[in-house]
Design a protein around this motif. Sequence first.
Motif, PDB file in Angstrom:
ATOM      1  N   LYS A  95      -7.723   0.435  -1.999  1.00  0.00           N
ATOM      2  CA  LYS A  95      -6.984   1.695  -2.164  1.00  0.00           C
ATOM      3  C   LYS A  95      -5.904   1.558  -3.229  1.00  0.00           C
ATOM      4  CE  LYS A  95      -7.049   4.942   0.152  1.00  0.00           C
ATOM      5  NZ  LYS A  95      -7.714   6.263  -0.054  1.00  0.00           N
ATOM      6  N   ILE A  96      -5.215   0.414  -3.236  1.00  0.00           N
ATOM      7  CA  ILE A  96      -4.168   0.187  -4.236  1.00  0.00           C
ATOM      8  C   ILE A  96      -4.766   0.192  -5.638  1.00  0.00           C
ATOM      9  CG2 ILE A  96      -2.621  -1.594  -5.162  1.00  0.00           C
ATOM     10  CD1 ILE A  96      -1.963  -2.340  -2.248  1.00  0.00           C
ATOM     11  N   LEU A  97      -5.918  -0.480  -5.782  1.00  0.00           N
ATOM     12  CA  LEU A  97      -6.562  -0.548  -7.099  1.00  0.00           C
ATOM     13  C   LEU A  97      -6.999   0.831  -7.568  1.00  0.00           C
ATOM     14  CD1 LEU A  97      -7.366  -2.604  -9.247  1.00  0.00           C
ATOM     15  CD2 LEU A  97      -9.584  -2.817  -8.121  1.00  0.00           C
ATOM     16  N   LYS A  98      -7.531   1.639  -6.663  1.00  0.00           N
ATOM     17  CA  LYS A  98      -7.937   3.002  -7.033  1.00  0.00           C
ATOM     18  C   LYS A  98      -6.731   3.826  -7.475  1.00  0.00           C
ATOM     19  CE  LYS A  98     -10.800   5.287  -4.485  1.00  0.00           C
ATOM     20  NZ  LYS A  98     -11.437   5.922  -3.296  1.00  0.00           N
ATOM     21  N   THR A  99      -5.609   3.669  -6.769  1.00  0.00           N
ATOM     22  CA  THR A  99      -4.396   4.401  -7.137  1.00  0.00           C
ATOM     23  C   THR A  99      -3.860   3.944  -8.478  1.00  0.00           C
ATOM     24  OG1 THR A  99      -3.820   4.645  -4.787  1.00  0.00           O
ATOM     25  CG2 THR A  99      -2.058   4.989  -6.395  1.00  0.00           C
ATOM     26  N   VAL A 100      -3.862   2.637  -8.705  1.00  0.00           N
ATOM     27  CA  VAL A 100      -3.333   2.089  -9.963  1.00  0.00           C
ATOM     28  C   VAL A 100      -4.176   2.536 -11.147  1.00  0.00           C
ATOM     29  CG1 VAL A 100      -2.987  -0.053 -11.259  1.00  0.00           C
ATOM     30  CG2 VAL A 100      -2.203   0.101  -8.890  1.00  0.00           C
ATOM     31  N   PHE A 157       0.833  -1.204   0.000  1.00  0.00           N
ATOM     32  CA  PHE A 157       0.000   0.000   0.000  1.00  0.00           C
ATOM     33  C   PHE A 157       0.872   1.260   0.000  1.00  0.00           C
ATOM     34  CE2 PHE A 157      -1.821   3.332   2.739  1.00  0.00           C
ATOM     35  CZ  PHE A 157      -2.908   3.713   1.970  1.00  0.00           C
ATOM     36  N   VAL A 158       1.876   1.298   0.872  1.00  0.00           N
ATOM     37  CA  VAL A 158       2.760   2.469   0.947  1.00  0.00           C
ATOM     38  C   VAL A 158       3.578   2.597  -0.327  1.00  0.00           C
ATOM     39  CG1 VAL A 158       4.656   3.552   2.208  1.00  0.00           C
ATOM     40  CG2 VAL A 158       2.860   2.354   3.457  1.00  0.00           C
ATOM     41  N   ALA A 159       4.084   1.459  -0.842  1.00  0.00           N
ATOM     42  CA  ALA A 159       4.937   1.489  -2.032  1.00  0.00           C
ATOM     43  C   ALA A 159       4.207   2.039  -3.248  1.00  0.00           C
ATOM     44  CB  ALA A 159       5.468   0.085  -2.327  1.00  0.00           C
ATOM     45  N   ILE A 160       2.903   1.768  -3.365  1.00  0.00           N
ATOM     46  CA  ILE A 160       2.154   2.189  -4.551  1.00  0.00           C
ATOM     47  C   ILE A 160       1.413   3.503  -4.316  1.00  0.00           C
ATOM     48  CG2 ILE A 160       0.209   1.551  -6.051  1.00  0.00           C
ATOM     49  CD1 ILE A 160       1.082  -1.363  -5.742  1.00  0.00           C
ATOM     50  N   CYS A 161       0.836   3.672  -3.139  1.00  0.00           N
ATOM     51  CA  CYS A 161       0.010   4.853  -2.883  1.00  0.00           C
ATOM     52  C   CYS A 161       0.804   6.046  -2.366  1.00  0.00           C
ATOM     53  CB  CYS A 161      -1.101   4.513  -1.890  1.00  0.00           C
ATOM     54  SG  CYS A 161      -2.227   3.218  -2.469  1.00  0.00           S
ATOM     55  N   ASN A 162       1.961   5.791  -1.776  1.00  0.00           N
ATOM     56  CA  ASN A 162       2.766   6.886  -1.232  1.00  0.00           C
ATOM     57  C   ASN A 162       4.256   6.571  -1.416  1.00  0.00           C
ATOM     58  OD1 ASN A 162       3.469   9.235   0.036  1.00  0.00           O
ATOM     59  ND2 ASN A 162       2.401   8.803   1.949  1.00  0.00           N
ATOM     60  N   PRO A 163       4.703   6.405  -2.657  1.00  0.00           N
ATOM     61  CA  PRO A 163       6.070   5.932  -2.915  1.00  0.00           C
ATOM     62  C   PRO A 163       7.163   6.880  -2.436  1.00  0.00           C
ATOM     63  CG  PRO A 163       5.023   6.667  -4.945  1.00  0.00           C
ATOM     64  CD  PRO A 163       3.958   6.643  -3.905  1.00  0.00           C
ATOM     65  N   LEU A 164       6.885   8.194  -2.420  1.00  0.00           N
ATOM     66  CA  LEU A 164       7.915   9.150  -2.028  1.00  0.00           C
ATOM     67  C   LEU A 164       8.269   9.036  -0.543  1.00  0.00           C
ATOM     68  CD1 LEU A 164       6.761  12.312  -4.025  1.00  0.00           C
ATOM     69  CD2 LEU A 164       8.507  10.625  -4.646  1.00  0.00           C
ATOM     70  N   ARG A 165       7.346   8.556   0.259  1.00  0.00           N
ATOM     71  CA  ARG A 165       7.595   8.422   1.696  1.00  0.00           C
ATOM     72  C   ARG A 165       7.846   6.972   2.102  1.00  0.00           C
ATOM     73  NH1 ARG A 165       3.391  10.770   5.461  1.00  0.00           N
ATOM     74  NH2 ARG A 165       5.143  10.445   6.887  1.00  0.00           N
TER      75      ARG A 165
END
Length: 311
Positions: free
Chosen positions: A222-227, A125-133
């Motif tokens: 959430k990951i699917l929505k981001t992708v 989740f963090v790697a895809i939705c918030n990669p900068l952090r």
Amino acid sequence: MSPVNDTKFQPALFFLTGILGQEDLYVWISVPFSLTYVTSIFGNLLILFIIKTDPNFREPMYIFISMLATTDLGLTISTLPTTLGIFWFNSKEISHDACFAQLFFISSLSFTESSVLLSMAFDRFVAICNPLRYASILTPPRIAKMGLVSLLRGVVLVFPLPLLLKQYRYCHANILSHSYCLHQEVMTMACSDIRVNIIYGFFITVSSVGLDLLLILLSYVKILKTVLSIASHAERLKALNTCVSHICVVLLFYVPSISLSVIYRFGKNFSPMVEIVMGHVYLLVPPLMNPIVYSLKTKHIRVRIIRLFIK
């Protein structure tokens, strides 16, 4: 009640069952079981060896994979002595204390594995939705705390179960339908009031495994929505591909676990063989398949294994 009558109601042993009605074939049945155990132990040790010895595998994802491999190794070793003891030596007797210890390790490691799978979902989740952090959120100390909390949660939640079972009297045949001890079945052997075990067992299952699965599903929503918000089709596939291994592992763990729970609670009309098969699938298939999934679907692990065996 007199001591004589107490001994009448307190047999010293449980009797395990391999595969009912197939006793004459135990020598042949032991072959696939032995291969499964050897493959599970070797596969998980190989994953741990590669991640430990290669400095390139210091990313959070690989640390979580090593946690999963360690838990799978523990689950495999927990059931190995009694299962192979039945098929190799027809040794079906197990003392109460040994049975309670085995069900404690099986249950606590199962809850720990569920927590590790949730941690891995958080990692994706963090790697895809918030990669900068990503690097600042999943620091090594924080990952270590997540692993420790996963282990402690499993131990603390399950610890009361064998203590409660030890207080009960057992006056039934004490013949268990599996080649290892499961809490759901052992408690039904008691003549005492087991409502506390039933309620507490249901509570910890829903509040841990059920909650973990719900949070995993929410993280993937959430990951699917981001992708789907990514413009490039190639980038979408690349992002989803990083989750494929984890999705496979989640299905391998939760589908047999939920199926076995349903059989125990609602499957009175199922054949006993269905319960036996699902019981073995629940504890043998995930430790066997998880290393294979990560070896095939994770490029860096696959390349490292190939280099290890093909100079």
